[in-house]
Design an enzyme around this catalytic site. Structure first.
Site, PDB file in Angstrom:
ATOM      1  CG  ASP A 299     -25.871 -24.029 -11.125  1.00 28.17           C
ATOM      2  OD1 ASP A 299     -26.549 -23.030 -11.420  1.00 28.17           O
ATOM      3  OD2 ASP A 299     -24.671 -23.970 -10.786  1.00 28.17           O
ATOM      4  CG  HIS A 303     -23.320 -18.847 -20.320  1.00 29.43           C
ATOM      5  ND1 HIS A 303     -23.486 -17.604 -19.753  1.00 29.43           N
ATOM      6  CD2 HIS A 303     -22.975 -19.674 -19.304  1.00 29.43           C
ATOM      7  CE1 HIS A 303     -23.250 -17.675 -18.451  1.00 29.43           C
ATOM      8  NE2 HIS A 303     -22.950 -18.926 -18.150  1.00 29.43           N
TER       9      HIS A 303
END
Length: 424
Positions: A299, A303
């Site tokens: 996953d 960011h």
């Protein structure tokens, strides 16, 4: 050109044995025969079919300030991955052949490993409203997912499963009941209550897993649960598999190695689903051991530093994982004897290839997708060395062991560690 790789410990049929192999025209060929053009001595290192990650966020198109196809696949290659499956929370979202083509063009131009995209389940990847044209998207995708959002309507999900079954592709589900979230952002457990945070209950995940398994049984659809984090979800999948349903699931390294007792007031510890309780973590490890959980995915969700700098309450959900997954799991699960190295290879390569119909590996005549591992390498996780644009990981500074020193995709060496270069 024929390259002979010698002095290796090669994974074959679920076992490791000393051996050698050759690559010619991008494929695995017998080591004997014509004199090779090039010989690479692997120095007794382990060779495995290239790692596969079925849950990766490459952020492009639309969010290239977080990650690009080039940087994300460079990170994958450094982590030993030869194939990754890219999630559809993009702009434009891959909900039509035309929008899928935008991503496909970038992949063709910039990817250094194999990238197989998902198509959306719903238009705009909203988790509600109108379904995509499954038949039109099917030739270009590995499956269908609205990852980041759960499909809220039972009727909509049932119809999506029927359409996916007709085109022979899996539904790959992010399971989350919106009405049960109640503004939460970490697990609704002891740390949450002690520090005044808003919690996400376990039921928000497992309730939708329960619903979807019943729909999978009804429709005959192949169904895969993303990033399982709760003990209830593990048990639901276990029961489904015992009934012979085409149901599988994945978890991620952070759910196997951490729990909410490890939380810090730092955005590096914030992801969705959140780190759950110690009992949940133990149930996940048990699910790995008994075969209920067949896949470990990362996953990988990069960011910007600013987006991850706002603490647990304000930071964006998501951490990176492509460059740390194997060394973490080797150090903290294989070396202590929780699982074998062969089991880890199955979880990170064999099983995702089988479940998702992905080729490559070490089979004679097939594409030469493989990874060379130095299992003796010991070092600390250094985020400054990451190829990914993302740096947020709860494992920064952890001592790990094992690393990919050579990653080969279709016979092309796409990553080589400095130790391989100096030892040649």
């Amino acid at each position: 050109m024929k390259t002979l790789y010698t002095n290796a410990v090669v994974y074959d049929g679920g076992r490791f044995a000393a051996g050698e192999f050759a690559v010619e025209a991008g494929c695995i060929v017998p080591a004997g025969g014509a004199i090779p053009d090039r010989v690479v001595d692997l120095g007794g290192r382990h060779v495995v079919p290239g790692l596969v990650d079925v849950h990766v966020h490459l952020r492009e198109p639309g969010f290239s300030h977080k990650e690009t196809i080039a940087s994300g696949t460079a990170a994958a290659a450094r982590g030993g991955y030869t194939t990754v499956c890219s999630m559809p929370n993009l702009n434009p979202a891959p909900d039509t052949p035309e929008t899928l083509r935008v991503q496909a063009d970038l992949i063709r131009r910039d990817a250094v490993v194999r990238v197989v995209p998902y198509g959306c389940i719903t238009m705009g990847q909203r988790g509600c409203g109108e379904l995509v044209d499954f038949e039109a998207l099917a030739p270009g995708v590995v499956g269908f997912s609205d990852d980041g959002r759960g499909v809220q309507s039972e009727e909509l999900m049932e119809e999506a499963m029927r359409r996916a079954a007709r085109v022979g592709k899996p539904i790959v589900a992010h399971c989350e009941v919106d009405d049960l979230l109640r503004g939460g952002y970490i697990h609704d457990g002891g740390y949450c209550r002690a520090h005044g945070h808003k919690g996400i209950c376990s039921e928000s995940e497992w309730r939708q897993v329960e619903r979807d398994i019943a729909l999978a049984e009804k429709t005959g659809c192949q169904y895969h649960v993303c990033h399982v984090s709760t003990r209830e979800s593990v048990e639901l999948v276990r029961r489904a598999k015992a009934k012979g349903l085409r149901v599988s699931c994945e978890t991620a390294p952070h759910y196997l190695l951490l729990c909410d007792e490890d939380l810090q007031e730092d955005g590096r510890f914030k992801m969705n689903p959140p780190l759950r309780s110690r009992e949940d973590r133990e149930a996940l490890v048990a699910g790995i051991a008994d075969g209920t959980i067949e896949v470990i995915a990362t996953d990988h969700a990069p960011h910007t530093a600013e987006e991850k700098s706002r603490g647990l309450a304000g930071s964006a959900m998501g951490i990176v994982g492509l460059e740390t997954a194997f060394p973490l799991l080797y150090k903290y699960m294989v070396l202590p004897g929780v699982i074998t190295l062969e089991k880890l290879v199955a979880l990170m390569s064999d099983n995702p290839r089988r479940l998702f119909g992905l080729g490559g590996g070490l089979g004679l005549g097939g594409p030469a997708d493989f990874t060379v591992l130095d299992l003796g390498a010991q070092y600390a996780v250094d985020t400054a060395a990451f190829r990914s644009m993302g740096r947020a990981t709860p494992f920064a500074g952890w001592q790990v062991q094992g690393r990919a020193v050579l990653t080969v995709v279709g016979g092309r060496e796409v990553y080589e560690d400095e130790t391989m270069k100096t030892n040649r």
